[in-house]
Design an enzyme around this catalytic site. Structure first.
Site, PDB file in Angstrom:
ATOM      1  N   ASP A 252      -7.026  20.286 -12.034  1.00 19.86           N
ATOM      2  CA  ASP A 252      -7.371  19.273 -12.665  1.00 19.86           C
ATOM      3  C   ASP A 252      -6.954  19.262 -14.157  1.00 19.86           C
ATOM      4  O   ASP A 252      -7.478  19.867 -14.954  1.00 19.86           O
ATOM      5  CB  ASP A 252      -8.910  18.993 -12.797  1.00 19.86           C
ATOM      6  CG  ASP A 252      -9.152  17.680 -13.424  1.00 19.86           C
ATOM      7  OD1 ASP A 252      -8.531  17.003 -14.266  1.00 19.86           O
ATOM      8  OD2 ASP A 252     -10.219  17.030 -12.970  1.00 19.86           O
TER       9      ASP A 252
ATOM     10  N   ARG B 136       0.841  -1.165  -0.101  1.00 20.37           N
ATOM     11  CA  ARG B 136      -0.053  -0.185   0.086  1.00 20.37           C
ATOM     12  C   ARG B 136       0.794   1.319   0.049  1.00 20.37           C
ATOM     13  O   ARG B 136       0.539   2.270  -0.671  1.00 20.37           O
ATOM     14  CB  ARG B 136      -0.924   0.132   1.086  1.00 20.37           C
ATOM     15  CG  ARG B 136      -1.669   1.259   1.299  1.00 20.37           C
ATOM     16  CD  ARG B 136      -2.928   1.023   1.991  1.00 20.37           C
ATOM     17  NE  ARG B 136      -3.175   0.274   3.112  1.00 20.37           N
ATOM     18  CZ  ARG B 136      -2.591   0.201   4.286  1.00 20.37           C
ATOM     19  NH1 ARG B 136      -1.925   1.303   4.768  1.00 20.37           N
ATOM     20  NH2 ARG B 136      -2.620  -0.621   5.407  1.00 20.37           N
TER      21      ARG B 136
ATOM     22  N   TYR C 220     -15.649  19.126 -13.886  1.00 22.26           N
ATOM     23  CA  TYR C 220     -15.994  17.592 -13.902  1.00 22.26           C
ATOM     24  C   TYR C 220     -17.198  17.080 -13.081  1.00 22.26           C
ATOM     25  O   TYR C 220     -17.088  17.452 -11.966  1.00 22.26           O
ATOM     26  CB  TYR C 220     -14.697  16.669 -13.679  1.00 22.26           C
ATOM     27  CG  TYR C 220     -15.162  15.214 -14.068  1.00 22.26           C
ATOM     28  CD1 TYR C 220     -15.493  14.713 -15.066  1.00 22.26           C
ATOM     29  CD2 TYR C 220     -14.924  14.690 -12.819  1.00 22.26           C
ATOM     30  CE1 TYR C 220     -15.750  13.555 -15.327  1.00 22.26           C
ATOM     31  CE2 TYR C 220     -15.584  13.192 -12.822  1.00 22.26           C
ATOM     32  CZ  TYR C 220     -15.689  12.555 -14.142  1.00 22.26           C
ATOM     33  OH  TYR C 220     -16.045  11.172 -14.097  1.00 22.26           O
TER      34      TYR C 220
ATOM     35  N   LYS D 179      -7.887   8.915 -19.105  1.00 15.98           N
ATOM     36  CA  LYS D 179      -8.243   9.424 -20.236  1.00 15.98           C
ATOM     37  C   LYS D 179      -6.827   9.582 -21.136  1.00 15.98           C
ATOM     38  O   LYS D 179      -6.510   8.583 -21.607  1.00 15.98           O
ATOM     39  CB  LYS D 179      -8.729  10.959 -19.905  1.00 15.98           C
ATOM     40  CG  LYS D 179      -9.553  11.044 -18.789  1.00 15.98           C
ATOM     41  CD  LYS D 179     -10.952  10.167 -19.176  1.00 15.98           C
ATOM     42  CE  LYS D 179     -11.822  10.159 -17.993  1.00 15.98           C
ATOM     43  NZ  LYS D 179     -12.321  11.551 -17.426  1.00 15.98           N
TER      44      LYS D 179
HETATM   45  C1  LIG Z   1     -12.951  11.609 -15.923  1.00 16.43           C
HETATM   46  C2  LIG Z   1     -12.341  12.825 -15.392  1.00 16.43           C
HETATM   47  C3  LIG Z   1     -12.272  12.707 -13.932  1.00 16.43           C
HETATM   48  C4  LIG Z   1     -12.466  11.313 -13.082  1.00 16.43           C
HETATM   49  O1  LIG Z   1     -11.534  10.622 -13.309  1.00 16.43           O
HETATM   50  P1  LIG Z   1     -11.800   8.995 -13.148  1.00 16.43           P
HETATM   51  O2  LIG Z   1     -10.616   8.216 -13.540  1.00 16.43           O
HETATM   52  O3  LIG Z   1     -13.194   8.709 -13.948  1.00 16.43           O
HETATM   53  O4  LIG Z   1     -12.124   8.819 -11.713  1.00 16.43           O
HETATM   54  C5  LIG Z   1     -11.761  13.933 -13.391  1.00 16.43           C
HETATM   55  N1  LIG Z   1     -11.420  14.858 -13.975  1.00 16.43           N
HETATM   56  C6  LIG Z   1     -11.558  15.350 -15.304  1.00 16.43           C
HETATM   57  C7  LIG Z   1     -11.355  16.317 -16.083  1.00 16.43           C
HETATM   58  C8  LIG Z   1     -12.297  13.813 -16.106  1.00 16.43           C
HETATM   59  O5  LIG Z   1     -12.320  13.884 -17.509  1.00 16.43           O
END
Ligand SMILES: *Cc1c(COP(=O)(O)O)cnc(C)c1O
Length: 381
Positions: free
Chosen positions: A170, A46, A98, A195
């Site tokens: 983000d 972990r 998001y 992504k």
């Molecule tokens: C998809 C996404 C998230 C969340 O990520 P996960 O891997 O699905 O938990 C957060 N911020 C943005 C901009 C996203 O496109």
């Protein structure tokens, strides 16, 4: 080092023990200790795993930070960052953030006592106006999701420094290949590695990068305490994805820019949102702080019926939640990424029933354009 070279060599790029061209998947939960008093760097899975650590170091170096932390998902990364705050603290967040971040803040952290104000950060003065005595952080997403509003990183970064706030971003849509927020004074960079970093729609992962050593220690401890870590197999897949990020991003954003231009000429389209499209609000700011428009284009059809008809008529793109894969993905924010918002909250953020979001993949751009054209013509009749 050139950004393209960095994606291959800015981190552990071979196995130090064998010279193997890829970092081994260390499928392990614990490690033998030579000295039972003075434990080695690796003591329990972990806390540390060599495959995960390679990924963390790679993304940290790409962002220009000192430490990275990989989590089980993007929202696990965001949640673990939010756990650095206390009940009663106040945080200012980009208005059209998001949908999963919005849900985490309003449904979970609100109950826990974290106070939130959502602000249209395209106007930085609104951020300054929202600061209260208990404000501890600003949370930014630029380009924002899904209407790709641009936020001035330099101004928000400076404002946060002046006011002693932790600045969080983000950076999922841009990736460190196109945008490096730490250079604008940001403290914490978050990615959904699901992504573009992973890039193949075959895993769920999140990464956090920081520069400051004190923040790094806090996050390390949070990652270990809360335990929302990324497993070694998925860490390896993200490492593999990063190797082709420059090639994917260059090709995908070239097609995205072409399609954005084409879409803005179509009579069935009310509005097109793309960061480097002529006339896009904040375009100049975006060009200053990023080296490209990215691969996501949003556009608006006349109403919900037209959008839903269009989504049923397209043949090439997946119609799905998510973005950033090698295949094109069309999403319907109203029922997918932003379903956690009420219709009123959505509309106030410009996320109308006619809005669709296209993550452009590696297909031939002519094939994509033809597919969009036939789908638009069908919805027109
Ligand atoms: C998809 C996404 C998230 C969340 O990520 P996960 O891997 O699905 O938990 C957060 N911020 C943005 C901009 C996203 O496109």
């Amino acid at each position: 080092m050139d950004e393209k070279t960095k994606l291959l060599h800015a981190g552990p790029d071979r196995d130090p023990h064998t010279g193997a061209s890829s970092i081994p998947i260390h499928q392990v939960s614990t490690y033998h200790q030579e000295d039972p008093v003075k434990l080695g760097k690796y003591d329990y899975g972990r806390g540390d795993n060599p495959t995960r650590y390679a990924l963390e170091e790679f993304v940290a170096n790409m962002e220009g930070g000192s430490a990275g932390f990989a989590f089980a998902s993007g929202v696990a990364a965001i949640g673990s960052v939010l756990l650095l705050f206390q009940p009663g603290d106040h945080i200012i967040v980009t208005e059209d953030v998001y949908g999963g971040t919005y849900r985490l803040l309003t449904k979970l952290f609100a109950r826990w006592g974290l106070e939130v104000t959502f602000v249209d950060m395209a106007d930085p003065d609104k951020v300054a106006d929202a600061i209260t005595e208990s404000t501890k952080a600003v949370f930014v997403e630029t380009p924002s999701n899904p209407i790709l509003k641009i936020i001035d990183l330099e101004r928000i970064g400076r404002l946060a420094k002046d006011k002693g706030l932790v600045s969080i971003i983000d950076n999922t849509f841009m990736t460190p290949y196109l945008q490096k927020p730490l250079a604008f004074g940001f403290d914490i960079v978050i990615h959904s590695a699901t992504k573009f970093l992973g890039g193949h729609s075959d895993l769920i992962a999140g990464v956090v990068v920081v520069e400051d050593e004190k923040l790094a220690r806090k996050l390390k401890s949070m990652q270990n305490m809360f335990g929302a870590i990324l497993g070694p197999q998925d860490s390896w897949l993200v490492l593999r994805g990063i190797k082709t990020l420059s090639a994917r991003m260059e090709a995908q954003q070239k097609s995205a820019a072409e399609l954005a231009d084409w879409l803005s000429l179509q009579p069935q389209i009310e509005k097109v949102y793309y960061p480097t499209l002529k006339g896009h609000p904040g375009r100049e700011i975006h060009l200053r702080q990023s080296s490209g428009g990215g691969a996501v284009v949003s556009f608006e059809l006349v109403d919900g019926e037209a959008a839903q008809g269009f989504l049923k008529a397209v043949k090439l793109p997946l119609v799905a939640v998510s973005l950033g894969g090698v295949e094109s993905i069309l999403s319907y924010p109203a029922t997918m990424s932003h379903a956690a918002m009420t219709r009123e909250e959505r509309l106030a953020r410009g996320i109308t029933d006619g809005l669709v979001r296209l993550s452009v993949g590696l297909e031939g751009v002519d094939d994509l354009r033809e597919d969009l054209r036939q789908a638009l013509c069908l919805t027109d009749s």
